[in-house]
Scaffold this motif. Structure first.
Motif, PDB file in Angstrom:
ATOM      1  N   ARG A  95       0.858  -1.188   0.000  1.00 55.05           N
ATOM      2  CA  ARG A  95       0.000   0.000   0.000  1.00 55.05           C
ATOM      3  C   ARG A  95       0.891   1.233   0.000  1.00 55.05           C
ATOM      4  NH1 ARG A  95      -5.303  -1.028   2.439  1.00 55.05           N
ATOM      5  NH2 ARG A  95      -5.478  -3.264   2.736  1.00 55.05           N
ATOM      6  N   ILE A  96       0.633   2.110  -0.957  1.00 51.65           N
ATOM      7  CA  ILE A  96       1.449   3.314  -1.107  1.00 51.65           C
ATOM      8  C   ILE A  96       0.560   4.546  -1.068  1.00 51.65           C
ATOM      9  CG2 ILE A  96       2.926   4.594  -2.703  1.00 51.65           C
ATOM     10  CD1 ILE A  96       4.082   2.026  -3.629  1.00 51.65           C
ATOM     11  N   LEU A  97       0.989   5.548  -0.330  1.00 50.27           N
ATOM     12  CA  LEU A  97       0.332   6.848  -0.328  1.00 50.27           C
ATOM     13  C   LEU A  97       1.261   7.827  -1.022  1.00 50.27           C
ATOM     14  CD1 LEU A  97      -1.827   8.919   0.573  1.00 50.27           C
ATOM     15  CD2 LEU A  97      -0.492   9.212   2.672  1.00 50.27           C
ATOM     16  N   LEU A  98       0.739   8.501  -2.026  1.00 58.47           N
ATOM     17  CA  LEU A  98       1.501   9.526  -2.732  1.00 58.47           C
ATOM     18  C   LEU A  98       0.860  10.879  -2.464  1.00 58.47           C
ATOM     19  CD1 LEU A  98       1.848   7.689  -6.144  1.00 58.47           C
ATOM     20  CD2 LEU A  98       3.608   7.945  -4.385  1.00 58.47           C
ATOM     21  N   ILE A  99       1.645  11.829  -2.041  1.00 56.78           N
ATOM     22  CA  ILE A  99       1.168  13.196  -1.845  1.00 56.78           C
ATOM     23  C   ILE A  99       1.786  13.988  -2.987  1.00 56.78           C
ATOM     24  CG2 ILE A  99       1.078  15.153  -0.268  1.00 56.78           C
ATOM     25  CD1 ILE A  99       1.614  13.060   2.002  1.00 56.78           C
ATOM     26  N   ALA A 100       0.975  14.237  -4.020  1.00 56.23           N
ATOM     27  CA  ALA A 100       1.546  14.793  -5.247  1.00 56.23           C
ATOM     28  C   ALA A 100       0.525  15.617  -6.003  1.00 56.23           C
ATOM     29  CB  ALA A 100       2.045  13.652  -6.138  1.00 56.23           C
ATOM     30  N   GLY A 101       1.033  16.432  -6.906  1.00 54.78           N
ATOM     31  CA  GLY A 101       0.196  17.207  -7.791  1.00 54.78           C
ATOM     32  C   GLY A 101      -0.274  18.508  -7.176  1.00 54.78           C
ATOM     33  N   SER A 102      -0.522  19.467  -8.039  1.00 53.42           N
ATOM     34  CA  SER A 102      -1.083  20.751  -7.635  1.00 53.42           C
ATOM     35  C   SER A 102      -1.769  21.338  -8.864  1.00 53.42           C
ATOM     36  CB  SER A 102       0.011  21.686  -7.111  1.00 53.42           C
ATOM     37  OG  SER A 102       0.961  21.952  -8.121  1.00 53.42           O
ATOM     38  N   LEU A 103      -2.406  22.460  -8.706  1.00 53.84           N
ATOM     39  CA  LEU A 103      -3.069  23.092  -9.843  1.00 53.84           C
ATOM     40  C   LEU A 103      -2.041  23.385 -10.923  1.00 53.84           C
ATOM     41  CD1 LEU A 103      -5.542  25.553  -8.090  1.00 53.84           C
ATOM     42  CD2 LEU A 103      -6.056  23.390  -9.221  1.00 53.84           C
ATOM     43  N   GLY A 104      -2.316  22.938 -12.114  1.00 53.93           N
ATOM     44  CA  GLY A 104      -1.390  23.137 -13.217  1.00 53.93           C
ATOM     45  C   GLY A 104      -0.293  22.086 -13.291  1.00 53.93           C
ATOM     46  N   MET A 105      -0.213  21.217 -12.300  1.00 53.31           N
ATOM     47  CA  MET A 105       0.829  20.187 -12.278  1.00 53.31           C
ATOM     48  C   MET A 105       0.260  18.835 -11.856  1.00 53.31           C
ATOM     49  SD  MET A 105       4.133  22.130 -10.855  1.00 53.31           S
ATOM     50  CE  MET A 105       4.607  23.711 -11.479  1.00 53.31           C
ATOM     51  N   ALA A 135      -2.996  11.508  -2.559  1.00 54.22           N
ATOM     52  CA  ALA A 135      -3.527  12.658  -1.831  1.00 54.22           C
ATOM     53  C   ALA A 135      -3.243  13.902  -2.664  1.00 54.22           C
ATOM     54  CB  ALA A 135      -2.885  12.775  -0.452  1.00 54.22           C
ATOM     55  N   ALA A 136      -4.300  14.563  -3.092  1.00 48.21           N
ATOM     56  CA  ALA A 136      -4.146  15.722  -3.968  1.00 48.21           C
ATOM     57  C   ALA A 136      -5.279  16.706  -3.725  1.00 48.21           C
ATOM     58  CB  ALA A 136      -4.153  15.262  -5.430  1.00 48.21           C
ATOM     59  N   LEU A 137      -5.204  17.825  -4.409  1.00 48.67           N
ATOM     60  CA  LEU A 137      -6.294  18.795  -4.358  1.00 48.67           C
ATOM     61  C   LEU A 137      -7.492  18.229  -5.104  1.00 48.67           C
ATOM     62  CD1 LEU A 137      -4.258  22.012  -5.268  1.00 48.67           C
ATOM     63  CD2 LEU A 137      -4.970  21.255  -2.997  1.00 48.67           C
ATOM     64  N   GLU A 138      -8.669  18.441  -4.573  1.00 48.20           N
ATOM     65  CA  GLU A 138      -9.878  17.882  -5.182  1.00 48.20           C
ATOM     66  C   GLU A 138     -10.089  18.378  -6.612  1.00 48.20           C
ATOM     67  OE1 GLU A 138     -13.449  17.855  -2.824  1.00 48.20           O
ATOM     68  OE2 GLU A 138     -12.299  17.573  -0.992  1.00 48.20           O
ATOM     69  N   GLU A 139      -9.588  19.559  -6.923  1.00 47.51           N
ATOM     70  CA  GLU A 139      -9.763  20.117  -8.270  1.00 47.51           C
ATOM     71  C   GLU A 139      -9.078  19.275  -9.349  1.00 47.51           C
ATOM     72  OE1 GLU A 139      -9.987  23.544  -5.356  1.00 47.51           O
ATOM     73  OE2 GLU A 139      -8.663  21.837  -5.631  1.00 47.51           O
ATOM     74  N   THR A 180      -6.751   5.357  -6.120  1.00 48.21           N
ATOM     75  CA  THR A 180      -7.847   6.064  -5.464  1.00 48.21           C
ATOM     76  C   THR A 180      -7.336   7.430  -5.030  1.00 48.21           C
ATOM     77  OG1 THR A 180      -7.297   5.093  -3.320  1.00 48.21           O
ATOM     78  CG2 THR A 180      -8.943   3.962  -4.643  1.00 48.21           C
ATOM     79  N   CYS A 181      -8.240   8.378  -4.989  1.00 52.21           N
ATOM     80  CA  CYS A 181      -7.876   9.744  -4.603  1.00 52.21           C
ATOM     81  C   CYS A 181      -8.440  10.067  -3.234  1.00 52.21           C
ATOM     82  CB  CYS A 181      -8.419  10.747  -5.611  1.00 52.21           C
ATOM     83  SG  CYS A 181      -7.660  10.657  -7.229  1.00 52.21           S
ATOM     84  N   VAL A 182      -7.687  10.846  -2.486  1.00 45.32           N
ATOM     85  CA  VAL A 182      -8.135  11.349  -1.196  1.00 45.32           C
ATOM     86  C   VAL A 182      -7.765  12.830  -1.138  1.00 45.32           C
ATOM     87  CG1 VAL A 182      -6.014  10.671   0.007  1.00 45.32           C
ATOM     88  CG2 VAL A 182      -8.100  10.988   1.295  1.00 45.32           C
ATOM     89  N   SER A 183      -8.657  13.615  -0.579  1.00 45.62           N
ATOM     90  CA  SER A 183      -8.416  15.047  -0.483  1.00 45.62           C
ATOM     91  C   SER A 183      -7.237  15.322   0.435  1.00 45.62           C
ATOM     92  CB  SER A 183      -9.657  15.754   0.052  1.00 45.62           C
ATOM     93  OG  SER A 183      -9.379  17.114   0.282  1.00 45.62           O
ATOM     94  N   ARG A 184      -6.339  16.144  -0.030  1.00 48.30           N
ATOM     95  CA  ARG A 184      -5.173  16.493   0.773  1.00 48.30           C
ATOM     96  C   ARG A 184      -5.597  17.240   2.042  1.00 48.30           C
ATOM     97  NH1 ARG A 184      -0.592  19.399  -2.511  1.00 48.30           N
ATOM     98  NH2 ARG A 184      -0.907  17.555  -3.779  1.00 48.30           N
ATOM     99  N   GLU A 185      -6.679  18.007   1.955  1.00 44.94           N
ATOM    100  CA  GLU A 185      -7.147  18.773   3.106  1.00 44.94           C
ATOM    101  C   GLU A 185      -7.722  17.876   4.194  1.00 44.94           C
ATOM    102  OE1 GLU A 185      -8.042  19.752  -0.093  1.00 44.94           O
ATOM    103  OE2 GLU A 185      -6.533  21.333  -0.160  1.00 44.94           O
ATOM    104  N   SER A 186      -8.332  16.761   3.819  1.00 41.57           N
ATOM    105  CA  SER A 186      -8.955  15.886   4.812  1.00 41.57           C
ATOM    106  C   SER A 186      -8.141  14.610   5.060  1.00 41.57           C
ATOM    107  CB  SER A 186     -10.372  15.516   4.355  1.00 41.57           C
ATOM    108  OG  SER A 186     -10.307  14.751   3.172  1.00 41.57           O
TER     109      SER A 186
END
Length: 96
Positions: free
Chosen positions: A29-39, A61-65, A78-84
């Motif tokens: 199981r891997i959690l990746l905290i990556a990505g941002s708006l425009g990236m 874990a990324a921004l919901e946008e 699977t995606c999870v909101s970075r804020e939550s």
């Protein structure tokens, strides 16, 4: 490994064939905290790399946008909101 050279014979001693009845949670199981708006591509590339390397369950874990971009690029993840994000470290084999 001989002289630092990775050969097919060496790889076959390290990487074993998986059982057909295995569950994806058994393969890491891997959690990746990556990505941002425009990236969002960074999150997609990380997710694909984790799956290609043999991880069974990849959570990003990324921004919901940028969820739609990630889900199209890496539908297995699977995606999870970075804020939550509730960072339960023992749940994961690796965090990146």
């Amino acid at each position: 490994m001989k002289n630092g050279l990775i050969t097919l014979e060496y790889v076959n001693t390290v990487i074993k064939r998986r059982n057909r009845n295995i569950h994806k949670g058994d393969c890491g199981r891997i959690l990746l905290i990556a990505g941002s708006l425009g990236m969002a591509g960074a999150a997609v590339l990380c997710g694909r790399g984790a799956l290609r390397s043999g991880a069974g369950l990849v959570q990003i874990a990324a921004l919901e946008e940028i969820f739609p971009i990630i889900q199209v690029g890496v539908p297995e993840a699977t995606c999870v909101s970075r804020e939550s994000l509730n960072l339960d470290k023992p749940r994961y084999d690796a965090i990146g």
